[in-house]
Motif scaffolding. Sequence first.
Motif, PDB file in Angstrom:
ATOM      1  N   MET A  70       0.831  -1.209   0.000  1.00 36.25           N
ATOM      2  CA  MET A  70       0.000   0.000   0.000  1.00 36.25           C
ATOM      3  C   MET A  70       0.862   1.253   0.000  1.00 36.25           C
ATOM      4  N   ALA A  71       1.891   1.269   0.876  1.00 38.30           N
ATOM      5  CA  ALA A  71       2.723   2.460   1.009  1.00 38.30           C
ATOM      6  C   ALA A  71       3.484   2.752  -0.276  1.00 38.30           C
ATOM      7  N   ASN A  72       3.909   1.676  -0.994  1.00 33.35           N
ATOM      8  CA  ASN A  72       4.703   1.889  -2.198  1.00 33.35           C
ATOM      9  C   ASN A  72       3.942   2.661  -3.262  1.00 33.35           C
ATOM     10  N   ALA A  73       2.651   2.374  -3.430  1.00 38.48           N
ATOM     11  CA  ALA A  73       1.862   3.057  -4.454  1.00 38.48           C
ATOM     12  C   ALA A  73       1.833   4.558  -4.209  1.00 38.48           C
ATOM     13  N   TYR A  74       1.662   4.955  -2.962  1.00 33.39           N
ATOM     14  CA  TYR A  74       1.590   6.379  -2.645  1.00 33.39           C
ATOM     15  C   TYR A  74       2.981   7.014  -2.608  1.00 33.39           C
ATOM     16  N   ARG A  75       3.986   6.244  -2.211  1.00 30.21           N
ATOM     17  CA  ARG A  75       5.357   6.772  -2.224  1.00 30.21           C
ATOM     18  C   ARG A  75       5.798   7.086  -3.648  1.00 30.21           C
ATOM     19  N   GLU A  76       5.419   6.238  -4.594  1.00 24.93           N
ATOM     20  CA  GLU A  76       5.759   6.485  -5.995  1.00 24.93           C
ATOM     21  C   GLU A  76       5.082   7.747  -6.517  1.00 24.93           C
ATOM     22  N   LEU A  77       3.855   7.981  -6.101  1.00 23.45           N
ATOM     23  CA  LEU A  77       3.158   9.198  -6.522  1.00 23.45           C
ATOM     24  C   LEU A  77       3.885  10.444  -6.031  1.00 23.45           C
ATOM     25  N   LEU A  78       4.260  10.441  -4.767  1.00 18.11           N
ATOM     26  CA  LEU A  78       4.902  11.620  -4.193  1.00 18.11           C
ATOM     27  C   LEU A  78       6.321  11.816  -4.696  1.00 18.11           C
ATOM     28  N   ALA A  79       6.865  10.808  -5.402  1.00 17.73           N
ATOM     29  CA  ALA A  79       8.191  10.948  -6.001  1.00 17.73           C
ATOM     30  C   ALA A  79       8.120  11.671  -7.342  1.00 17.73           C
ATOM     31  N   VAL A  80       6.916  11.860  -7.873  1.00 14.93           N
ATOM     32  CA  VAL A  80       6.767  12.613  -9.128  1.00 14.93           C
ATOM     33  C   VAL A  80       7.239  14.046  -8.902  1.00 14.93           C
ATOM     34  N   PRO A  81       8.105  14.575  -9.771  1.00 16.73           N
ATOM     35  CA  PRO A  81       8.640  15.940  -9.560  1.00 16.73           C
ATOM     36  C   PRO A  81       7.535  16.978  -9.365  1.00 16.73           C
ATOM     37  N   GLY A  82       7.648  17.719  -8.286  1.00 15.33           N
ATOM     38  CA  GLY A  82       6.701  18.788  -7.982  1.00 15.33           C
ATOM     39  C   GLY A  82       5.452  18.346  -7.259  1.00 15.33           C
ATOM     40  N   ALA A  83       5.227  17.039  -7.145  1.00 15.93           N
ATOM     41  CA  ALA A  83       3.971  16.548  -6.562  1.00 15.93           C
ATOM     42  C   ALA A  83       3.834  16.925  -5.091  1.00 15.93           C
ATOM     43  N   ARG A  84       4.909  16.776  -4.343  1.00 17.14           N
ATOM     44  CA  ARG A  84       4.817  17.076  -2.908  1.00 17.14           C
ATOM     45  C   ARG A  84       4.412  18.529  -2.668  1.00 17.14           C
ATOM     46  N   LEU A  85       4.914  19.423  -3.503  1.00 16.26           N
ATOM     47  CA  LEU A  85       4.629  20.847  -3.309  1.00 16.26           C
ATOM     48  C   LEU A  85       3.176  21.169  -3.621  1.00 16.26           C
ATOM     49  N   PHE A  86       2.644  20.662  -4.753  1.00 16.60           N
ATOM     50  CA  PHE A  86       1.259  21.027  -5.052  1.00 16.60           C
ATOM     51  C   PHE A  86       0.274  20.259  -4.180  1.00 16.60           C
ATOM     52  N   VAL A  87       0.673  19.076  -3.697  1.00 15.86           N
ATOM     53  CA  VAL A  87      -0.170  18.361  -2.729  1.00 15.86           C
ATOM     54  C   VAL A  87      -0.255  19.152  -1.425  1.00 15.86           C
ATOM     55  N   ALA A  88       0.887  19.663  -0.952  1.00 16.25           N
ATOM     56  CA  ALA A  88       0.902  20.432   0.297  1.00 16.25           C
ATOM     57  C   ALA A  88       0.082  21.707   0.170  1.00 16.25           C
ATOM     58  N   ALA A  89       0.255  22.415  -0.953  1.00 15.37           N
ATOM     59  CA  ALA A  89      -0.518  23.640  -1.160  1.00 15.37           C
ATOM     60  C   ALA A  89      -2.005  23.340  -1.251  1.00 15.37           C
ATOM     61  N   GLY A  90      -2.344  22.258  -1.944  1.00 19.83           N
ATOM     62  CA  GLY A  90      -3.745  21.882  -2.054  1.00 19.83           C
ATOM     63  C   GLY A  90      -4.348  21.486  -0.725  1.00 19.83           C
ATOM     64  N   LEU A  91      -3.559  20.809   0.103  1.00 19.68           N
ATOM     65  CA  LEU A  91      -4.062  20.420   1.430  1.00 19.68           C
ATOM     66  C   LEU A  91      -4.390  21.658   2.264  1.00 19.68           C
ATOM     67  N   VAL A  92      -3.465  22.615   2.280  1.00 21.86           N
ATOM     68  CA  VAL A  92      -3.692  23.834   3.065  1.00 21.86           C
ATOM     69  C   VAL A  92      -4.894  24.605   2.518  1.00 21.86           C
ATOM     70  N   GLY A  93      -4.933  24.792   1.204  1.00 22.65           N
ATOM     71  CA  GLY A  93      -6.005  25.573   0.611  1.00 22.65           C
ATOM     72  C   GLY A  93      -7.374  24.940   0.739  1.00 22.65           C
ATOM     73  N   ARG A  94      -7.418  23.597   0.764  1.00 20.40           N
ATOM     74  CA  ARG A  94      -8.696  22.896   0.874  1.00 20.40           C
ATOM     75  C   ARG A  94      -9.139  22.669   2.310  1.00 20.40           C
ATOM     76  N   MET A  95      -8.293  22.987   3.268  1.00 21.25           N
ATOM     77  CA  MET A  95      -8.680  22.789   4.659  1.00 21.25           C
ATOM     78  C   MET A  95      -9.994  23.496   4.972  1.00 21.25           C
ATOM     79  N   SER A  96     -10.214  24.619   4.316  1.00 21.19           N
ATOM     80  CA  SER A  96     -11.416  25.403   4.600  1.00 21.19           C
ATOM     81  C   SER A  96     -12.690  24.688   4.184  1.00 21.19           C
ATOM     82  N   MET A  97     -12.599  23.733   3.237  1.00 27.35           N
ATOM     83  CA  MET A  97     -13.828  23.112   2.745  1.00 27.35           C
ATOM     84  C   MET A  97     -14.530  22.304   3.829  1.00 27.35           C
TER      85      MET A  97
END
Length: 394
Positions: free
Chosen positions: A1-28
């Motif tokens: 299970m962990a490997n599938a998500y670890r591979e996603l976050l290894a995509v260049p730039g993914a960690r940054l836009f995931v983090a920004a999206g998490l913060v911005g969507r917290m309000s929802m």
Amino acid sequence: MANAYRELLAVPGARLFVAAGLVGRMSMSMVGIGVVLLVSAVTGSYGVAGAVSATMSLAYAAGGPVSARFADRHGQHRVLVPLALANAAGFAALILCAEFALATWTLFPAAALAGVTQPSLGAWVRARWSHVLRQRPARLNAAFSFESVVDETIFVVGPLLVTALATGVHPAAGLGAAAAFTLVGCLALAVQRATEPPPRPREADRGGALFGNPALMVLAPVFLMLGVVFAAIDVSGVAFAEEEGHKALAGVLLGCYALGSGVAALWYGARAWESRLDRRFRVGLVLLAVGLVPPVLVGDLYLMMAVVFFSGLAISPTVIPGYGLVERLVPPHQLTEGLAMVSTMVGVGLAFGSSIAGRVVDAHGADTAFLVPLVAALAAAAVGLAGTRRLRTG
């Protein structure tokens, strides 16, 4: 299970836009409860609070696809900055109207401004995943599952945070924090140009109306009913906790519902599914309706926490394939708009769900109000089953 998500976050730039999206969507996960807690504290009425929340949700539903269409045509960064600033101004106006005890009607235009400028940020982030994984489309299932885990993490943390701030600090503190999350997250996402889908102005101008898409003619009303489910659970849960004498535990109760969905999303995204996407969507709708029967029958707060956890297990296995169907069946040049449309149909449902559940709470109490999400889930299942042919993917 962990490997599938670890591979996603290894995509260049993914960690940054995931983090920004998490913060911005917290309000929802915060604005609905934050509005209910603030307005009910000022006016003493859940009905008025639900109506203000409904106004915001309807405005969000109107504005979300429009801003997403501009993002498809002109690029996300050009739209996000002015949108985020206008949204912050809308929330500031709403809080000031409440704090200075202005006439009740002033709450509604302020809520409308905050809603119409609220971006459907989950759709924007999912569009980025579709762009960065365009050479590896098989990984989109895991990406959308991961985003549902992010959503549910938000729906676990957000209600706890907004309730703690509104009941422990100040009635407006929760809503103020939600506005700040949106502002920071949007600005952080706007500066990330490398993972931004390229603008397609000419293709967008040639595209037909999305409501004419056969799949969206089914998915839009289904997601609307899902919005009714989510909002009615929120309002009913807050009122139920208050009736039980533990209003401060309302966030915990709602967090249990989201936690169940988050657990299911982790499981769903780690599997290599062989069944068709549309079939999984219909099964999820049926299970969602079945899972909402027990809350109608429970009268104890702590037992309700356990019950709603199991009810929440069906959310992600419904929502994830729903977004997958949009990605599969909507033209690429309208993808952000298509994703935003189903997200904002949830906003329309949130409006109706908040208003209806608030009025039922005022008239008959929280126990009866739990019938609202059950009826909405049954309606969603009926529409999804009736639209089987339009959702077929293979």
